[in-house]
Design a protein around this motif. Sequence first.
Motif, PDB file in Angstrom:
ATOM      1  N   ARG A   1       0.816  -1.215   0.000  1.00 27.14           N
ATOM      2  CA  ARG A   1       0.000   0.000   0.000  1.00 27.14           C
ATOM      3  C   ARG A   1       0.846   1.261   0.000  1.00 27.14           C
ATOM      4  O   ARG A   1       0.418   2.294  -0.498  1.00 27.14           O
TER       5      ARG A   1
ATOM      6  N   THR B   1       1.902   3.979  -7.541  1.00 23.24           N
ATOM      7  CA  THR B   1       1.306   3.186  -8.610  1.00 23.24           C
ATOM      8  C   THR B   1       2.363   2.764  -9.628  1.00 23.24           C
ATOM      9  O   THR B   1       2.358   1.626 -10.097  1.00 23.24           O
TER      10      THR B   1
ATOM     11  N   GLU C   1      -3.795  -4.562  -5.628  1.00 25.62           N
ATOM     12  CA  GLU C   1      -3.637  -3.162  -5.232  1.00 25.62           C
ATOM     13  C   GLU C   1      -3.611  -2.253  -6.460  1.00 25.62           C
ATOM     14  O   GLU C   1      -4.200  -1.170  -6.455  1.00 25.62           O
ATOM     15  N   TYR C   2      -2.970  -2.701  -7.524  1.00 22.34           N
ATOM     16  CA  TYR C   2      -2.901  -1.896  -8.750  1.00 22.34           C
ATOM     17  C   TYR C   2      -4.295  -1.696  -9.347  1.00 22.34           C
ATOM     18  O   TYR C   2      -4.673  -0.587  -9.709  1.00 22.34           O
TER      19      TYR C   2
ATOM     20  N   LYS D   1      -7.138  -1.919  -7.782  1.00 22.82           N
ATOM     21  CA  LYS D   1      -7.909  -1.113  -6.845  1.00 22.82           C
ATOM     22  C   LYS D   1      -7.638   0.372  -7.074  1.00 22.82           C
ATOM     23  O   LYS D   1      -8.567   1.185  -7.117  1.00 22.82           O
ATOM     24  N   ARG D   2      -6.377   0.715  -7.258  1.00 24.39           N
ATOM     25  CA  ARG D   2      -6.021   2.122  -7.479  1.00 24.39           C
ATOM     26  C   ARG D   2      -6.505   2.628  -8.828  1.00 24.39           C
ATOM     27  O   ARG D   2      -7.009   3.751  -8.916  1.00 24.39           O
ATOM     28  N   THR D   3      -6.356   1.833  -9.869  1.00 19.75           N
ATOM     29  CA  THR D   3      -6.792   2.296 -11.182  1.00 19.75           C
ATOM     30  C   THR D   3      -8.310   2.440 -11.233  1.00 19.75           C
ATOM     31  O   THR D   3      -8.814   3.366 -11.854  1.00 19.75           O
TER      32      THR D   3
ATOM     33  N   GLU E   1      -9.131   5.665  -9.442  1.00 19.41           N
ATOM     34  CA  GLU E   1      -8.792   6.823 -10.277  1.00 19.41           C
ATOM     35  C   GLU E   1      -9.834   7.026 -11.366  1.00 19.41           C
ATOM     36  O   GLU E   1     -10.215   8.164 -11.666  1.00 19.41           O
TER      37      GLU E   1
END
Length: 70
Positions: free
Chosen positions: A7, A11, A56-57, A59-61, A64
């Motif tokens: 975390r 990114t 995690e990747y 989730k972030r994308t 965004e």
Amino acid sequence: MKQDIVRDLTTDEIRDRITEERGIYTKMKMSHAVSPIENPLKIRASRRLIARLITEYKKRTTAEQSETKK
């Protein structure tokens, strides 16, 4: 690598680590197929680390993308 550490990565760092870890995983699988490696549980740990990074990747994308739609 624990989830807390994943975390904390940016990114771009996550994306780089995914490609790096996939290469390591592939080499490990190949060497294990030729001659058994000393600790085959490293293969499982590597696969799980890749899954953590990808999760995690994504989730972030996704976060965004939802922010840009607002």
